[in-house]
Write a protein that holds these residues in place. Structure first.
Motif, PDB file in Angstrom:
ATOM      1  N   LYS A   1       0.840  -1.212   0.000  1.00  0.00           N
ATOM      2  CA  LYS A   1       0.000   0.000   0.000  1.00  0.00           C
ATOM      3  C   LYS A   1       0.872   1.257   0.000  1.00  0.00           C
ATOM      4  O   LYS A   1       0.628   2.210  -0.738  1.00  0.00           O
ATOM      5  CB  LYS A   1      -0.889  -0.012   1.238  1.00  0.00           C
ATOM      6  CG  LYS A   1      -2.328   0.267   0.913  1.00  0.00           C
ATOM      7  CD  LYS A   1      -3.175   0.214   2.157  1.00  0.00           C
ATOM      8  CE  LYS A   1      -2.552   1.051   3.245  1.00  0.00           C
ATOM      9  NZ  LYS A   1      -3.211   0.959   4.524  1.00  0.00           N
ATOM     10  N   THR A   2       1.901   1.227   0.819  1.00  0.00           N
ATOM     11  CA  THR A   2       2.818   2.370   0.898  1.00  0.00           C
ATOM     12  C   THR A   2       3.520   2.575  -0.449  1.00  0.00           C
ATOM     13  O   THR A   2       3.602   3.698  -0.961  1.00  0.00           O
ATOM     14  CB  THR A   2       3.879   2.125   1.999  1.00  0.00           C
ATOM     15  OG1 THR A   2       3.185   1.807   3.195  1.00  0.00           O
ATOM     16  CG2 THR A   2       4.766   3.318   2.208  1.00  0.00           C
ATOM     17  N   LEU A   3       3.978   1.468  -1.003  1.00  0.00           N
ATOM     18  CA  LEU A   3       4.668   1.532  -2.299  1.00  0.00           C
ATOM     19  C   LEU A   3       3.733   2.088  -3.384  1.00  0.00           C
ATOM     20  O   LEU A   3       4.134   2.916  -4.213  1.00  0.00           O
ATOM     21  CB  LEU A   3       5.105   0.116  -2.671  1.00  0.00           C
ATOM     22  CG  LEU A   3       6.088  -0.017  -3.807  1.00  0.00           C
ATOM     23  CD1 LEU A   3       7.482   0.364  -3.317  1.00  0.00           C
ATOM     24  CD2 LEU A   3       6.107  -1.453  -4.331  1.00  0.00           C
ATOM     25  N   PHE A   4       2.498   1.641  -3.358  1.00  0.00           N
ATOM     26  CA  PHE A   4       1.496   2.102  -4.324  1.00  0.00           C
ATOM     27  C   PHE A   4       1.359   3.625  -4.242  1.00  0.00           C
ATOM     28  O   PHE A   4       1.368   4.328  -5.271  1.00  0.00           O
ATOM     29  CB  PHE A   4       0.155   1.423  -3.997  1.00  0.00           C
ATOM     30  CG  PHE A   4      -0.819   1.362  -5.144  1.00  0.00           C
ATOM     31  CD1 PHE A   4      -0.983   2.431  -6.008  1.00  0.00           C
ATOM     32  CD2 PHE A   4      -1.600   0.224  -5.337  1.00  0.00           C
ATOM     33  CE1 PHE A   4      -1.899   2.370  -7.060  1.00  0.00           C
ATOM     34  CE2 PHE A   4      -2.510   0.150  -6.386  1.00  0.00           C
ATOM     35  CZ  PHE A   4      -2.656   1.237  -7.241  1.00  0.00           C
ATOM     36  N   SER A   5       1.257   4.137  -3.028  1.00  0.00           N
ATOM     37  CA  SER A   5       1.122   5.600  -2.861  1.00  0.00           C
ATOM     38  C   SER A   5       2.336   6.310  -3.429  1.00  0.00           C
ATOM     39  O   SER A   5       2.217   7.356  -4.080  1.00  0.00           O
ATOM     40  CB  SER A   5       0.977   5.963  -1.387  1.00  0.00           C
ATOM     41  OG  SER A   5      -0.136   5.309  -0.871  1.00  0.00           O
TER      42      SER A   5
ATOM     43  N   TYR B   1      -7.640  -5.780  -3.253  1.00  0.00           N
ATOM     44  CA  TYR B   1      -8.004  -4.362  -3.084  1.00  0.00           C
ATOM     45  C   TYR B   1      -7.156  -3.714  -2.012  1.00  0.00           C
ATOM     46  O   TYR B   1      -6.754  -4.356  -1.052  1.00  0.00           O
ATOM     47  CB  TYR B   1      -9.501  -4.248  -2.776  1.00  0.00           C
ATOM     48  CG  TYR B   1     -10.321  -4.780  -3.916  1.00  0.00           C
ATOM     49  CD1 TYR B   1     -10.348  -4.100  -5.128  1.00  0.00           C
ATOM     50  CD2 TYR B   1     -10.995  -5.991  -3.813  1.00  0.00           C
ATOM     51  CE1 TYR B   1     -11.061  -4.599  -6.205  1.00  0.00           C
ATOM     52  CE2 TYR B   1     -11.714  -6.496  -4.886  1.00  0.00           C
ATOM     53  CZ  TYR B   1     -11.738  -5.803  -6.083  1.00  0.00           C
ATOM     54  OH  TYR B   1     -12.422  -6.305  -7.150  1.00  0.00           O
ATOM     55  N   MET B   2      -6.913  -2.422  -2.234  1.00  0.00           N
ATOM     56  CA  MET B   2      -5.971  -1.708  -1.366  1.00  0.00           C
ATOM     57  C   MET B   2      -6.620  -0.448  -0.786  1.00  0.00           C
ATOM     58  O   MET B   2      -5.962   0.578  -0.656  1.00  0.00           O
ATOM     59  CB  MET B   2      -4.752  -1.285  -2.203  1.00  0.00           C
ATOM     60  CG  MET B   2      -4.054  -2.424  -2.911  1.00  0.00           C
ATOM     61  SD  MET B   2      -2.451  -2.694  -2.190  1.00  0.00           S
ATOM     62  CE  MET B   2      -2.424  -4.423  -1.915  1.00  0.00           C
TER      63      MET B   2
ATOM     64  N   LYS C   1      -7.857   1.709  -5.406  1.00  0.00           N
ATOM     65  CA  LYS C   1      -6.596   1.046  -5.770  1.00  0.00           C
ATOM     66  C   LYS C   1      -6.721  -0.470  -5.661  1.00  0.00           C
ATOM     67  O   LYS C   1      -7.393  -0.985  -4.779  1.00  0.00           O
ATOM     68  CB  LYS C   1      -5.490   1.488  -4.816  1.00  0.00           C
ATOM     69  CG  LYS C   1      -5.234   2.978  -4.823  1.00  0.00           C
ATOM     70  CD  LYS C   1      -3.922   3.247  -4.072  1.00  0.00           C
ATOM     71  CE  LYS C   1      -3.812   4.688  -3.636  1.00  0.00           C
ATOM     72  NZ  LYS C   1      -4.339   4.915  -2.275  1.00  0.00           N
ATOM     73  N   SER C   2      -6.004  -1.154  -6.550  1.00  0.00           N
ATOM     74  CA  SER C   2      -5.913  -2.611  -6.424  1.00  0.00           C
ATOM     75  C   SER C   2      -4.605  -3.118  -7.016  1.00  0.00           C
ATOM     76  O   SER C   2      -3.984  -2.457  -7.851  1.00  0.00           O
ATOM     77  CB  SER C   2      -7.084  -3.293  -7.126  1.00  0.00           C
ATOM     78  OG  SER C   2      -7.036  -3.028  -8.501  1.00  0.00           O
ATOM     79  N   LEU C   3      -4.244  -4.294  -6.544  1.00  0.00           N
ATOM     80  CA  LEU C   3      -3.123  -5.039  -7.122  1.00  0.00           C
ATOM     81  C   LEU C   3      -3.787  -6.181  -7.872  1.00  0.00           C
ATOM     82  O   LEU C   3      -4.413  -7.048  -7.261  1.00  0.00           O
ATOM     83  CB  LEU C   3      -2.248  -5.540  -5.975  1.00  0.00           C
ATOM     84  CG  LEU C   3      -1.116  -6.495  -6.266  1.00  0.00           C
ATOM     85  CD1 LEU C   3      -0.187  -5.951  -7.335  1.00  0.00           C
ATOM     86  CD2 LEU C   3      -0.311  -6.738  -4.987  1.00  0.00           C
ATOM     87  N   THR C   4      -3.710  -6.120  -9.183  1.00  0.00           N
ATOM     88  CA  THR C   4      -4.514  -7.004 -10.020  1.00  0.00           C
ATOM     89  C   THR C   4      -3.618  -7.893 -10.858  1.00  0.00           C
ATOM     90  O   THR C   4      -2.632  -7.414 -11.420  1.00  0.00           O
ATOM     91  CB  THR C   4      -5.395  -6.157 -10.963  1.00  0.00           C
ATOM     92  OG1 THR C   4      -6.264  -5.370 -10.168  1.00  0.00           O
ATOM     93  CG2 THR C   4      -6.217  -7.026 -11.891  1.00  0.00           C
TER      94      THR C   4
END
Ligand code: OGA
Ligand code: NI
Length: 212
Positions: free
Chosen positions: A37-41, A141-142, A195-198
């Motif tokens: 999640k942090t990396l995504f941001s 999902y994030m 956000k999601s990791l898909t």
């Protein structure tokens, strides 16, 4: 990175076999989830995500009236330790799926997906006519603090009866997993950033091909 023990895997594998999809809450070990999640941001701040398209190979095209999310493909051979841990986790998950479902998943591909407020993805299948390598679609999902009214639900249509569907809220660390070849689904308009990791679990090794 081991699978979480208090998830009833047998129940979910049965669901997947019978209904072609299942939803699993608290899928990732929480440290893995938090780190991604942090990396995504960070990636969002660095503006690394790009408008997604549809179709594979020569048919690839951007069509904002069909999907309006932005994505970033992940390269497992060149990624951060946080993502490496996630990929290790998926590597533990795959043999379990293969044993339970009699699949022969050999590879996977993942991207980060961001739906800005107003974005959606119309009803579709995840398998392309030109490339039928995808066996299962997996979406983590994030979104922490997702509320009713925020939209962005995943609408999964029943295979038996087109008028039947389930709405899945994109709640943080929830996994949606479904068959890529036959489960029609769509993403309803998100009213705030979603956000999601898909990813997709693949029949054949990815090789040098195009990422669709
Ligand atoms: C997709 C998709 C669903 C979701 O990326 O193909 O259907 O809930 N995503 O994000
Ligand atoms: Ni899809």
């Amino acid at each position: 990175m081991k699978l979480i023990e208090n998830i009833n895997w047998d129940f979910h594998f049965n669901q997947l076999a019978e209904n072609d999809y299942t939803i699993i809450d608290n899928f990732l070990p929480s440290v893995v989830y938090q780190n991604i999640k942090t990396l995504f941001s960070e990636y969002l701040e660095q503006d690394l995500l790009r408008q997604a398209g549809i179709g594979a190979l020569g048919k690839y095209q951007i069509q904002e009236n069909i999907r309006a999310d932005e994505i970033f493909w992940l390269d497992r051979n060149n990624c951060t330790p946080e993502l490496q841990t996630f990929f290790d986790f998926i590597n533990h998950f795959i043999p379990l799926l293969n044993q339970s479902l009699f699949t022969s998943i050999k590879d996977f591909e993942f991207h980060l997906a961001h739906y800005p407020a107003g974005a959606f993805y119309k009803k579709h299948l995840d398998q392309f006519k030109e490339r039928n390598n995808r066996i299962l679609s997996v979406i983590v999902y994030m979104n922490d603090n997702w509320q009713k009214g925020d939209g962005g639900e995943l609408k999964i249509y029943s295979n038996q009866d087109e008028t039947q569907f389930e709405l899945v809220e994109p709640i943080g660390n929830r996994l949606a997993i479904f068959r890529s070849d036959c489960v029609w689904h769509e993403v309803l308009t998100a009213h705030k950033s979603r956000k999601s990791l898909t990813g997709w679990l693949l029949k054949q090794p990815q090789g040098l091909g195009f990422l669709g």
